[in-house]
Enzyme design. Structure first.
Site, short mmCIF file in Angstrom:
data_model
loop_
_atom_site.label_atom_id
_atom_site.label_comp_id
_atom_site.label_asym_id
_atom_site.label_seq_id
_atom_site.Cartn_x
_atom_site.Cartn_y
_atom_site.Cartn_z
CE LYS A 140 -6.43 -0.08 4.43
NZ LYS A 140 -7.58 -0.09 3.53
NE ARG A 147 -3.29 -3.28 -1.71
CZ ARG A 147 -2.93 -4.14 -0.77
NH1 ARG A 147 -1.66 -4.44 -0.62
NH2 ARG A 147 -3.83 -4.70 0.03
CG HIS A 195 -5.26 1.12 -4.35
ND1 HIS A 195 -4.69 0.77 -3.14
CD2 HIS A 195 -6.45 0.47 -4.40
CE1 HIS A 195 -5.51 -0.04 -2.49
NE2 HIS A 195 -6.57 -0.24 -3.23
CE1 TYR A 242 -6.88 -7.18 -7.39
CE2 TYR A 242 -7.15 -8.17 -5.23
CZ TYR A 242 -6.84 -7.09 -6.02
OH TYR A 242 -6.51 -5.90 -5.44
NE ARG A 254 -3.79 -2.06 2.62
CZ ARG A 254 -3.62 -3.20 3.29
NH1 ARG A 254 -2.49 -3.43 3.94
NH2 ARG A 254 -4.58 -4.11 3.31
CG HIS A 298 -7.05 -8.43 1.09
ND1 HIS A 298 -7.21 -8.87 -0.21
CD2 HIS A 298 -6.74 -7.11 0.99
CE1 HIS A 298 -7.00 -7.87 -1.05
NE2 HIS A 298 -6.71 -6.79 -0.34
#
Length: 309
Positions: free
Chosen positions: A172, A240, A237, A272, A148, A263
């Site tokens: 995150k 990414r 992004h 994806y 990120r 994630h």
């Protein structure tokens, strides 16, 4: 409310730089956040109980509108949490209406090759400019490791070890993950490090802190334009997303990809698989055992005789 205005400005700056959000998206998010702040009496210190009142206020809206407003708030509080300004994300109580999730923007492998070809042309000279060496390191880490923008910008000067093909990041939600670092990326970072002050705490310093999201966004856009790719199609992004999509196309396991991207929910990673659907169809048609079996064609004379009777 003044605190809200400042935090919303910082959040939208991140959305523009890291996510490549359009002007219309930013305006919509600002309106959604300001509207929610008016209903709950301020966002910066709002509790789950306060945000719970939004469901009733949104009761007459279309599912797509509710989804957008809730998404804006979830992203806003995730940003505050990631930046250390809140310990929690109270937006978890917000409704999640079922809507079709948009596919992420991606670049083709040929377009990514054009970006790297341009970078290699710039650093292949006898005395490459430090700015080009920095750009090479940034793009190698963005596309080669799927970082990120915030994670990339805030890397410590010694984050990458010459003898270690990975680094451990805290992303995150405070979750740690192992991120693979290619030989190319380590070589690019090594070349750039000779231009970083020995006493700098950051790998990509700028002034008293590290490179900003906005500056990274500008660098990526300028590189895309120079490579003949529409700048609006490219952002940190998007690189990414390209990392994830191209890994999946190459046969990567979805669980491994989830781990590399950081994630929490594999459902986020599964987006994806939709991008890669055409390749999967081609794979079935070419590799499935039935693909090698001749298709049985009915005997026309028998069929004709049967119809005549």
């Amino acid at each position: 409310m003044n605190m809200d205005a400042s935090l919303i400005d910082r959040f939208l700056e991140m959305m523009a730089a890291e996510r490549g959000a359009s002007r219309n998206t930013l305006l919509a998010y600002r309106a959604d956040l300001q509207g929610a702040a008016t209903i709950v009496g301020g966002l910066s210190d709002a509790t789950q109980g306060a945000l719970g009142a939004l469901s009733a206020a949104w009761a007459t809206l279309a599912a797509s509108s509710v989804a957008r407003k809730a998404s804006a708030l979830r992203a806003f509080y995730a940003f505050l949490q990631e930046e250390g300004m809140r310990d929690d994300n109270p937006a978890s109580v917000l409704p999640r209406p079922v809507t079709r999730r948009p596919l992420p923007k991606v670049l083709s492998t040929q377009e990514v090759d054009r970006l790297f070809a341009l970078i290699e042309e710039r650093v292949a000279v006898a005395h490459p400019a430090p700015a080009d060496l920095r750009l090479a390191a940034l793009i190698e880490l963005l596309y080669g490791s799927g970082l990120r923008a915030t994670e990339l910008m805030s890397l410590p000067r010694r984050a990458l070890a010459a003898d270690r093909p990975f680094l451990i990041l805290r992303g995150k939600g405070g979750r740690e993950r192992l991120v693979p670092i290619s030989d190319r990326a380590r070589a690019a970072v090594s070349a750039w490090l000779s231009h970083v002050a020995a006493d700098s705490p950051w790998l990509f310093p700028s002034g008293k802190t590290y490179l900003s999201r906005i500056r990274l966004y500008q660098l990526v856009k300028a590189l895309a334009a120079a490579a003949g790719i529409a700048p609006e199609r490219v952002s940190p992004h998007v690189l990414r997303h390209a990392f994830a999509t191209h890994l999946l196309e190459g046969g990567a396991d979805l669980r491994a990809l989830q781990s590399m991207l950081g994630h929490a929910d594999i459902g986020t990673t599964q987006i994806y698989t939709h991008v890669d659907s055409r390749r999967l169809v081609e794979l079935v048609n070419s590799r499935h055992p039935l693909a090698s079996m001749a298709l049985h064609k009915p005997n026309r004379r028998v069929d004709d005789a049967a119809s005549a009777s």
